[in-house]
Enzyme design. Structure first.
Site, PDB file in Angstrom:
ATOM      1  N   GLN A 145       1.038  -1.097   0.140  1.00  8.15           N
ATOM      2  CA  GLN A 145      -0.435  -0.271  -0.367  1.00  8.15           C
ATOM      3  C   GLN A 145       0.370   0.915  -0.203  1.00  8.15           C
ATOM      4  OE1 GLN A 145      -2.204  -1.729   3.686  1.00  8.15           O
ATOM      5  NE2 GLN A 145      -4.182  -0.254   2.255  1.00  8.15           N
ATOM      6  N   HIS A 163       0.752  -8.939   4.884  1.00  7.03           N
ATOM      7  CA  HIS A 163       0.176  -7.864   4.479  1.00  7.03           C
ATOM      8  C   HIS A 163      -0.363  -8.713   2.669  1.00  7.03           C
ATOM      9  CE1 HIS A 163      -1.866  -4.967   6.642  1.00  7.03           C
ATOM     10  NE2 HIS A 163      -2.561  -5.135   4.992  1.00  7.03           N
ATOM     11  N   ASN A 183      -1.219 -10.880   8.399  1.00  6.28           N
ATOM     12  CA  ASN A 183      -3.116  -9.952   8.650  1.00  6.28           C
ATOM     13  C   ASN A 183      -4.031 -10.442   8.371  1.00  6.28           C
ATOM     14  OD1 ASN A 183      -3.753  -7.092   9.091  1.00  6.28           O
ATOM     15  ND2 ASN A 183      -4.366  -7.360   6.546  1.00  6.28           N
ATOM     16  N   GLU A 184      -4.680 -10.661   8.336  1.00  5.17           N
ATOM     17  CA  GLU A 184      -5.951 -10.288   8.182  1.00  5.17           C
ATOM     18  C   GLU A 184      -6.591 -11.872   6.967  1.00  5.17           C
ATOM     19  OE1 GLU A 184      -8.463  -6.918   6.572  1.00  5.17           O
ATOM     20  OE2 GLU A 184      -7.680  -5.737   8.532  1.00  5.17           O
ATOM     21  N   TYR A 193     -12.816  -2.907  12.465  1.00  6.50           N
ATOM     22  CA  TYR A 193     -13.612  -1.222  11.507  1.00  6.50           C
ATOM     23  C   TYR A 193     -14.577  -1.247  11.946  1.00  6.50           C
ATOM     24  CZ  TYR A 193      -8.962  -0.540   9.035  1.00  6.50           C
ATOM     25  OH  TYR A 193      -7.930  -0.541   9.094  1.00  6.50           O
ATOM     26  N   GLU A 210      -5.177  -2.454  14.050  1.00  4.42           N
ATOM     27  CA  GLU A 210      -5.414  -1.520  12.822  1.00  4.42           C
ATOM     28  C   GLU A 210      -7.360  -0.672  13.369  1.00  4.42           C
ATOM     29  OE1 GLU A 210      -5.884  -2.377   9.108  1.00  4.42           O
ATOM     30  OE2 GLU A 210      -4.484  -4.059   8.694  1.00  4.42           O
ATOM     31  N   TRP A 214      -4.734   3.016  11.811  1.00  5.64           N
ATOM     32  CA  TRP A 214      -4.598   2.647  10.144  1.00  5.64           C
ATOM     33  C   TRP A 214      -5.179   4.138   9.777  1.00  5.64           C
ATOM     34  CZ3 TRP A 214      -1.864  -0.708   7.549  1.00  5.64           C
ATOM     35  CH2 TRP A 214      -2.132  -0.246   6.157  1.00  5.64           C
ATOM     36  N   GLU A 263      -5.574   1.951  -1.324  1.00  3.96           N
ATOM     37  CA  GLU A 263      -7.119   1.156  -0.456  1.00  3.96           C
ATOM     38  C   GLU A 263      -7.425  -0.120  -1.608  1.00  3.96           C
ATOM     39  OE1 GLU A 263      -6.960   1.193   2.622  1.00  3.96           O
ATOM     40  OE2 GLU A 263      -9.083   0.046   2.204  1.00  3.96           O
ATOM     41  N   TRP A 264      -6.348  -0.445  -1.924  1.00  2.00           N
ATOM     42  CA  TRP A 264      -6.856  -2.149  -2.329  1.00  2.00           C
ATOM     43  C   TRP A 264      -7.812  -1.804  -3.473  1.00  2.00           C
ATOM     44  CZ3 TRP A 264      -2.840  -4.446  -0.782  1.00  2.00           C
ATOM     45  CH2 TRP A 264      -2.226  -4.754   0.647  1.00  2.00           C
TER      46      TRP A 264
HETATM   47  C1  FCB Z   1      -7.615  -3.359   6.829  1.00  2.00           C
HETATM   48  C2  FCB Z   1      -6.534  -3.268   5.798  1.00  2.00           C
HETATM   49  C3  FCB Z   1      -6.021  -2.303   5.703  1.00  2.00           C
HETATM   50  C4  FCB Z   1      -7.005  -1.758   5.089  1.00  2.00           C
HETATM   51  C5  FCB Z   1      -7.673  -1.218   6.013  1.00  2.00           C
HETATM   52  C6  FCB Z   1      -8.586  -0.035   6.018  1.00  2.00           C
HETATM   53  O1  FCB Z   1      -8.702  -4.726   5.882  1.00  2.00           O
HETATM   54  O2  FCB Z   1      -5.403  -4.490   7.091  1.00  2.00           O
HETATM   55  O3  FCB Z   1      -4.893  -3.319   4.963  1.00  2.00           O
HETATM   56  O4  FCB Z   1      -6.617  -1.464   3.339  1.00  2.00           O
HETATM   57  O5  FCB Z   1      -8.403  -2.167   5.676  1.00  2.00           O
END
Ligand code: FCB
Length: 458
Positions: free
Chosen positions: A28, A129, A172-173, A304, A372, A413, A420-421
């Site tokens: 990113q 990640h 990560n996730e 989030y 995050e 974060w 942002e992906w």
């Molecule tokens: C999470 C990701 C991070 C970022 C946030 C907004 O899912 O781990 O890389 O994109 O969302």
């Protein structure tokens, strides 16, 4: 922003030693995708697929952090954080996924870690990640067990080369890697395979466990090993029994299929029922759960928003034919809660509930870091909304501490606006604004606010 908003209270002091941090990830921010022998990752390939990302954007050049990292270390120092969560790009270290390490890639992270330590900023390094080397995807990616073994080898290479990193995070996730990447196809590698995603989720967990064991064997004194999960409480959209059952299925998919094996040593009993009877789980092997549930020194939680879930018709009514991830749930947007600049619901209680729920469910829960939490918008420098979001979530973290959860730190974060992906560059989460034409970094109001929180002035 008014003076009052800039001083939005954080609701009480945090314990001495509480870790304040900021987070980023390699793809990113780094850019420089062809520099110093880096190989392609699944994200380089995915971003080239027409329509895969907003405006066809990719992580090149992102924030050009690969060249501008000294400036970013100064931004971190100015913020006063005690810790920085960064990730290592696997294809910079092993361009083909395995084989001989690329010294120039390792040197980049060595220099960065050294500079952080000179500034008394503790590096929290995440090994994965989402940037799987494309060469491994071409051999099956996370659908196949070999990738889990390659991941453990890569983890050992990075660990050996990087001294001065007290906190190591494997993944990560894994939910996003498996489900968003292999079931929904919204993220790299862009696959839409129900069953492939179940195998991917399992192999990610096996890779995690193998890497924990390898790092544990080699750990230097004081090093800690953990994993980061994204967690969203699944809230029934109504009091009906159908919606309660739907929320439980959603909870399985997002949370429990990861927390239960990692922290409890067993998959949830309702996996087969939820994922359909054709899910044979033949990719599981005896002994895998023991590998996956290697004890952890810490758990990272990314939070989030919660998910409000309602029962919905299955795409395939016959359970015997139903593919995995056809789970009879739709997400609904409740009336009431405000939303971020990206339309994500703002419900800070979901963070407190996540943290207290983990502590109530798992007697083996290790110390937790919120790795995050943040607010996305279109990049306003006067980001009142971000300040309010962060203040409310810090208050929720504080409440979880009061509830007795062992929360050791909080990472915002993100340090910088970044790629942002699938949303590309339009979605901005940074404490500092990035002008992508000039690569100028400009601290936002939230940067000053967070700096004052960390300094104990708020
Ligand atoms: C999470 C990701 C991070 C970022 C946030 C907004 O899912 O781990 O890389 O994109 O969302």
């Amino acid at each position: 922003m008014t003076a009052t908003e800039e001083r939005a209270p954080v609701a009480g002091g945090f314990p001495a030693g509480f870790v304040w941090g900021a987070a980023t990830s390699a793809y990113q921010i780094e850019g420089a995708v062809d520099a110093d022998g880096r190989g392609p990752s699944i994200w380089d390939a995915f971003c080239r697929v027409p329509g895969a990302t907003a405006a066809g954007e990719s992580g090149d050049p992102a924030c050009d952090h690969y060249r501008r990292w000294p400036e970013d270390v100064e931004l971190l120092a100015g913020l006063g954080v005690g810790a920085y969560r960064l990730s290592v790009a696997w294809p910079r270290i092993l361009p083909e996924g395995g084989g001989r390490p690329e010294r120039r890639g390792l040197d980049f992270y060595r220099r960065l870690v050294d500079a952080l330590r000179e500034r008394d900023i503790t590096p929290f390094v995440t090994l994965y990640h989402w940037g799987l080397p494309q060469a491994l995807e071409e051999r099956g990616g996370w659908r196949v067990r070999d990738t889990a073994e390659r991941f453990a080898d890569y983890a050992a290479v990075v660990h050996e080369a990087l001294e001065g990193v007290p906190y190591w995070t494997t993944l990560n996730e894994p939910y996003c890697s498996a489900v968003t990447g292999y079931a929904e196809g919204r993220h790299a590698p862009g696959a839409r395979e129900g069953h492939g995603a179940l195998a991917a989720a399992h192999h990610l967990l096996v890779g995690h466990g193998l890497a924990v064991a390898r790092l544990r064997e080699r750990a230097r004194p004081g090093e800690r090993i953990g994993v980061t999960l994204n967690m969203s409480p699944a809230v029934p959209a109504s009091p009906s029994a159908e919606d309660a059952a739907a929320a439980r299925r959603m909870d399985l998919m997002v949370n429990r299929q990861f927390t239960e094996p990692l922290l409890g040593g067993a998959y949830p009993g309702d996996m087969a029922e939820v994922y359909g009877e054709i899910s044979d789980f033949s990719f599981r092997r005896d002994g895998d759960l023991a590998v996956i549930s290697e004890p952890l020194d810490f758990l990272g939680v990314n939070y989030y928003y919660p998910i409000h879930a309602a029962a919905a018709p299955y795409a395939q009514p016959d359970p015997a034919l139903r593919s995995a991830f056809d789970i009879g749930v739709r997400t609904v947007a409740p009336d009431g809660p405000p939303v971020t600049g990206l339309g994500w619901r703002i419900e800070p209680d979901g963070l407190r509930d996540t943290l207290t729920g983990l502590a109530a469910r798992f007697s083996r829960l290790p110390p937790v870091f919120v790795t995050e939490n943040g607010y996305g918008d279109d990049g306003d420098l006067d980001d009142t909304g971000r300040v309010a979001y962060l203040a409310a979530h810090l208050a929720a973290t504080r409440a979880a501490l009061d509830d007795g959860v062992d929360v050791r730190g909080y990472f915002c974060w993100s340090l910088l606006d970044n790629f942002e992906w699938a949303r590309g560059y339009a979605a901005r989460f940074g404490l500092a604004h990035v002008d992508y034409a000039t690569q100028a970094r400009t601290p936002k109001a939230s940067y000053r606010w967070y700096r004052d929180v960390i300094a104990g002035r708020i």
